[in-house]
Design a protein around this motif. Structure first.
Motif, PDB file in Angstrom:
ATOM      1  N   GLY A 100       0.868  -1.168   0.000  1.00 28.30           N
ATOM      2  CA  GLY A 100       0.000   0.000   0.000  1.00 28.30           C
ATOM      3  C   GLY A 100       0.900   1.211   0.000  1.00 28.30           C
ATOM      4  N   CYS A 101       0.762   2.126  -0.968  1.00 30.77           N
ATOM      5  CA  CYS A 101       1.776   3.164  -1.159  1.00 30.77           C
ATOM      6  C   CYS A 101       1.144   4.474  -1.589  1.00 30.77           C
ATOM      7  CB  CYS A 101       2.782   2.732  -2.222  1.00 30.77           C
ATOM      8  SG  CYS A 101       3.478   1.096  -1.957  1.00 30.77           S
ATOM      9  N   LEU A 154      -2.674  -4.217  -9.381  1.00 34.10           N
ATOM     10  CA  LEU A 154      -1.782  -3.090  -9.167  1.00 34.10           C
ATOM     11  C   LEU A 154      -2.030  -2.032 -10.237  1.00 34.10           C
ATOM     12  CD1 LEU A 154       1.598  -4.964  -8.517  1.00 34.10           C
ATOM     13  CD2 LEU A 154      -0.135  -4.313  -6.848  1.00 34.10           C
ATOM     14  N   HIS A 155      -1.639  -0.800  -9.933  1.00 35.53           N
ATOM     15  CA  HIS A 155      -1.543   0.205 -10.977  1.00 35.53           C
ATOM     16  C   HIS A 155      -0.161   0.846 -10.898  1.00 35.53           C
ATOM     17  CE1 HIS A 155      -3.929   3.283  -8.245  1.00 35.53           C
ATOM     18  NE2 HIS A 155      -2.903   2.770  -7.628  1.00 35.53           N
ATOM     19  N   TYR A 156       0.178   1.624 -11.939  1.00 31.90           N
ATOM     20  CA  TYR A 156       1.559   2.032 -12.145  1.00 31.90           C
ATOM     21  C   TYR A 156       1.621   3.502 -12.526  1.00 31.90           C
ATOM     22  CZ  TYR A 156       1.901  -3.027 -12.505  1.00 31.90           C
ATOM     23  OH  TYR A 156       1.791  -4.378 -12.249  1.00 31.90           O
ATOM     24  N   LEU A 157       2.526   4.229 -11.897  1.00 32.81           N
ATOM     25  CA  LEU A 157       2.816   5.605 -12.285  1.00 32.81           C
ATOM     26  C   LEU A 157       4.076   5.595 -13.141  1.00 32.81           C
ATOM     27  CD1 LEU A 157       2.496   8.682 -12.166  1.00 32.81           C
ATOM     28  CD2 LEU A 157       3.614   8.648  -9.936  1.00 32.81           C
ATOM     29  N   VAL A 158       3.970   6.188 -14.324  1.00 32.61           N
ATOM     30  CA  VAL A 158       5.077   6.235 -15.280  1.00 32.61           C
ATOM     31  C   VAL A 158       5.351   7.693 -15.621  1.00 32.61           C
ATOM     32  CG1 VAL A 158       5.925   5.415 -17.513  1.00 32.61           C
ATOM     33  CG2 VAL A 158       4.250   4.042 -16.240  1.00 32.61           C
ATOM     34  N   ILE A 196      -0.600  -0.874  -5.067  1.00 32.13           N
ATOM     35  CA  ILE A 196      -1.857  -1.603  -5.065  1.00 32.13           C
ATOM     36  C   ILE A 196      -2.931  -0.707  -5.647  1.00 32.13           C
ATOM     37  CG2 ILE A 196      -3.722  -2.273  -3.495  1.00 32.13           C
ATOM     38  CD1 ILE A 196      -1.873  -3.998  -2.013  1.00 32.13           C
ATOM     39  N   ALA A 197      -3.774  -1.263  -6.524  1.00 33.67           N
ATOM     40  CA  ALA A 197      -4.744  -0.455  -7.250  1.00 33.67           C
ATOM     41  C   ALA A 197      -6.080  -0.325  -6.534  1.00 33.67           C
ATOM     42  CB  ALA A 197      -4.974  -1.047  -8.637  1.00 33.67           C
ATOM     43  N   ASP A 198      -6.421  -1.274  -5.695  1.00 30.68           N
ATOM     44  CA  ASP A 198      -7.746  -1.247  -5.065  1.00 30.68           C
ATOM     45  C   ASP A 198      -7.636  -1.973  -3.737  1.00 30.68           C
ATOM     46  OD1 ASP A 198     -10.401  -1.021  -4.479  1.00 30.68           O
ATOM     47  OD2 ASP A 198     -11.135  -2.083  -6.251  1.00 30.68           O
ATOM     48  N   PHE A 199      -7.173  -1.247  -2.730  1.00 34.51           N
ATOM     49  CA  PHE A 199      -6.843  -1.879  -1.448  1.00 34.51           C
ATOM     50  C   PHE A 199      -8.043  -2.571  -0.817  1.00 34.51           C
ATOM     51  CE2 PHE A 199      -5.345  -2.256   2.904  1.00 34.51           C
ATOM     52  CZ  PHE A 199      -4.002  -2.507   2.728  1.00 34.51           C
ATOM     53  N   GLU A 200      -9.244  -1.994  -1.004  1.00 36.93           N
ATOM     54  CA  GLU A 200     -10.430  -2.547  -0.347  1.00 36.93           C
ATOM     55  C   GLU A 200     -10.817  -3.921  -0.877  1.00 36.93           C
ATOM     56  OE1 GLU A 200     -13.324   0.787   1.214  1.00 36.93           O
ATOM     57  OE2 GLU A 200     -12.896   1.120  -0.905  1.00 36.93           O
ATOM     58  N   THR A 201     -10.442  -4.219  -2.130  1.00 36.27           N
ATOM     59  CA  THR A 201     -10.827  -5.507  -2.715  1.00 36.27           C
ATOM     60  C   THR A 201      -9.635  -6.404  -2.991  1.00 36.27           C
ATOM     61  OG1 THR A 201     -10.761  -4.611  -4.966  1.00 36.27           O
ATOM     62  CG2 THR A 201     -12.857  -4.452  -3.791  1.00 36.27           C
ATOM     63  N   ALA A 202      -8.439  -6.007  -2.556  1.00 38.92           N
ATOM     64  CA  ALA A 202      -7.252  -6.827  -2.800  1.00 38.92           C
ATOM     65  C   ALA A 202      -7.379  -8.176  -2.115  1.00 38.92           C
ATOM     66  CB  ALA A 202      -6.001  -6.107  -2.300  1.00 38.92           C
ATOM     67  N   CYS A 250      -1.230  12.630  -8.576  1.00 36.65           N
ATOM     68  CA  CYS A 250      -1.176  11.901  -7.309  1.00 36.65           C
ATOM     69  C   CYS A 250      -1.814  10.532  -7.486  1.00 36.65           C
ATOM     70  CB  CYS A 250      -1.927  12.649  -6.208  1.00 36.65           C
ATOM     71  SG  CYS A 250      -1.562  14.413  -6.088  1.00 36.65           S
ATOM     72  N   VAL A 251      -1.262   9.536  -6.794  1.00 37.37           N
ATOM     73  CA  VAL A 251      -1.827   8.192  -6.852  1.00 37.37           C
ATOM     74  C   VAL A 251      -1.548   7.487  -5.532  1.00 37.37           C
ATOM     75  CG1 VAL A 251       0.253   7.313  -8.007  1.00 37.37           C
ATOM     76  CG2 VAL A 251      -1.844   6.003  -8.134  1.00 37.37           C
ATOM     77  N   THR A 252      -2.572   6.789  -5.022  1.00 34.86           N
ATOM     78  CA  THR A 252      -2.401   5.984  -3.811  1.00 34.86           C
ATOM     79  C   THR A 252      -2.922   4.580  -4.104  1.00 34.86           C
ATOM     80  OG1 THR A 252      -4.431   6.991  -2.899  1.00 34.86           O
ATOM     81  CG2 THR A 252      -2.306   7.924  -2.190  1.00 34.86           C
ATOM     82  N   ASN A 253      -3.978   4.140  -3.406  1.00 40.97           N
ATOM     83  CA  ASN A 253      -4.370   2.731  -3.532  1.00 40.97           C
ATOM     84  C   ASN A 253      -5.839   2.524  -3.872  1.00 40.97           C
ATOM     85  OD1 ASN A 253      -2.227   2.597  -0.818  1.00 40.97           O
ATOM     86  ND2 ASN A 253      -1.672   1.730  -2.782  1.00 40.97           N
ATOM     87  N   HIS A 254      -6.364   3.385  -4.718  1.00 38.69           N
ATOM     88  CA  HIS A 254      -7.697   3.181  -5.283  1.00 38.69           C
ATOM     89  C   HIS A 254      -7.627   3.497  -6.771  1.00 38.69           C
ATOM     90  CE1 HIS A 254      -7.527   7.444  -4.055  1.00 38.69           C
ATOM     91  NE2 HIS A 254      -8.224   7.661  -5.149  1.00 38.69           N
ATOM     92  N   LEU A 255      -8.599   2.983  -7.519  1.00 34.77           N
ATOM     93  CA  LEU A 255      -8.595   3.141  -8.966  1.00 34.77           C
ATOM     94  C   LEU A 255      -8.955   4.576  -9.342  1.00 34.77           C
ATOM     95  CD1 LEU A 255     -10.371  -0.213  -9.837  1.00 34.77           C
ATOM     96  CD2 LEU A 255      -7.991   0.363 -10.348  1.00 34.77           C
TER      97      LEU A 255
END
Length: 378
Positions: free
Chosen positions: A98-99, A238-242, A185-191, A271-276
């Motif tokens: 989680g990041c 997961l999702h990715y910041l490029v 992580i792209a969707d912490f609630e459903t991981a 900005c990106v954390t742990n939801h879609l």
């Protein structure tokens, strides 16, 4: 191959090694496999039909990795064309996190350098504890032995990456062209826990950042590479910041129906954390956090409020990361186990590693600077 201990020690939470690999891709694959074997890795059994298709896919779409698999076969004394075991996925601990991450483009930086800051938040427990059991004899916490890996191939892009889980993948990476990639992580609630399906055809979650730093020089190339690739996530989306040295940046993620989404915000902070993000596009209109959302919405709001309309210095970016880092709380089984700032102009990553809980605050290393440009001092 050269390996040095660069941070921490056996009495600290983390002991960090820096591995430098040079030569042809086959030789690099042999070297990294020898280190994986030293750590206790063994090649997993694989469905022969799937394994044959995996090697064909890599040969066509990621020839650097295909050549390194030939090097792995040499280290193992195996025929590289055998189909019974997978010669990659050099895992020594499971993946997932989680990041928080914040891209500051050159136009919003005081010195004109594009930068990405990221916190890598992870459990401080062993695999056995995370699975609800007790630690095995001598078992170390999952995130306690990260590697920084600098790869300098005879042909192709040099890069430096950080990994805690697989020596042929990474969580963070930057190459000599200034392309930076990180996973969250792209969707912490459903991981969900990773599935035991074994390697599939295409890119595994932690191989995807390595694939991009091996094959792409800018975000437009990265978009095309991702849209043209097969990938799988073992049940842990997961999702990715490029981001790149020219000021471009995007977040790549997939919806539940397999649709692919590229999220961009133009010439401004991202900005990106742990939801879609494609389901929650407005940073100021996010849901409230729940008991299982790990503060993802609050962390993103904080990063957005600190960066919107601002011209950020390197210090501002680092202070924003500290604002959303995991603090000292004995009841919480996770910490920000490293915090990294990528400078896409200078092709560097600067990282602080977590050493343990101090009497009053968390203990971290001094910031260590690594370059992705061979022959250039960090």
């Amino acid at each position: 191959m050269n390996i040095t201990q660069v941070a921490g020690g056996r009495n600290d939470f983390q002991l960090v090694r820096h591995m430098t690999l040079r030569g042809g891709q086959i030789e690099i694959g042999r070297q990294v496999t020898e280190e994986a074997l030293r750590l206790g890795w063994t090649p997993p059994l694989s469905d022969p039909t799937v394994n044959r298709a995996r090697r064909t896919w890599f040969e066509r779409h990621w020839p650097q990795h295909h050549a390194r698999m030939d090097g792995a076969a040499a280290a193992l004394g195996l025929d590289p064309d055998q189909d019974e075991v997978a010669l990659d996925t050099l895992a020594y601990v499971p993946a997932g996190s989680g990041c928080s991450a914040l891209w500051c483009p050159p136009s919003a930086a005081t010195d004109g350098h594009g930068r990405v800051g990221r916190n890598y938040d992870f459990f401080t427990m062993t695999t056995g504890e995370i699975m609800g059991g007790t630690p095995g004899p001598g078992e170390l916490p999952m995130a306690s032995r990260p590697y920084v890996i600098t790869t300098v191939p005879e042909e192709g892009l040099a890069s430096t990456v950080i990994t805690m889980s697989e020596l042929d993948g990474c969580m963070d990476g930057i190459n000599e062209a200034g392309l930076a990639v990180m996973l969250l992580i792209a969707d912490f609630e459903t991981a969900a826990p990773p599935e035991e399906a074994g390697p599939q055809v295409g890119l595994a979650s932690v191989q995807l950042p390595r694939f991009l730093v091996d094959t792409c020089e800018n975000v437009e190339q990265a978009k095309q590479a991702l849209l043209g690739a097969k990938h799988y996530d073992y049940g842990m989306p997961l999702h990715y910041l490029v981001a790149d040295a020219h000021g471009g940046a995007f977040v790549w993620e997939r919806g539940k129906d397999g649709t692919e989404h590229i999220i961009e915000v133009g010439d401004g902070p991202l900005c990106v954390t742990n939801h879609l993000l494609h389901r929650n596009p407005d940073p100021m209109n996010l849901p409230e956090d729940s008991e299982v959302s790990f503060g993802t919405f609050g962390r993103l709001r904080t990063l957005y409020e600190r960066s919107k309309g601002a011209t950020m210095s390197p210090r501002d970016l680092r202070e924003s990361l500290r604002e959303v880092a995991v603090g000292k709380d004995p009841a919480m089984p996770w910490r920000t186990v490293w915090s990294t700032v990528f400078d896409t102009h200078d092709r560097t990553l600067s990282t602080r590693f977590y050493l343990g809980d101090g009497a009053d605050e968390l203990r971290y290393t001094e910031e260590l600077v690594f370059t992705a440009r061979p022959g250039t001092p960090a």
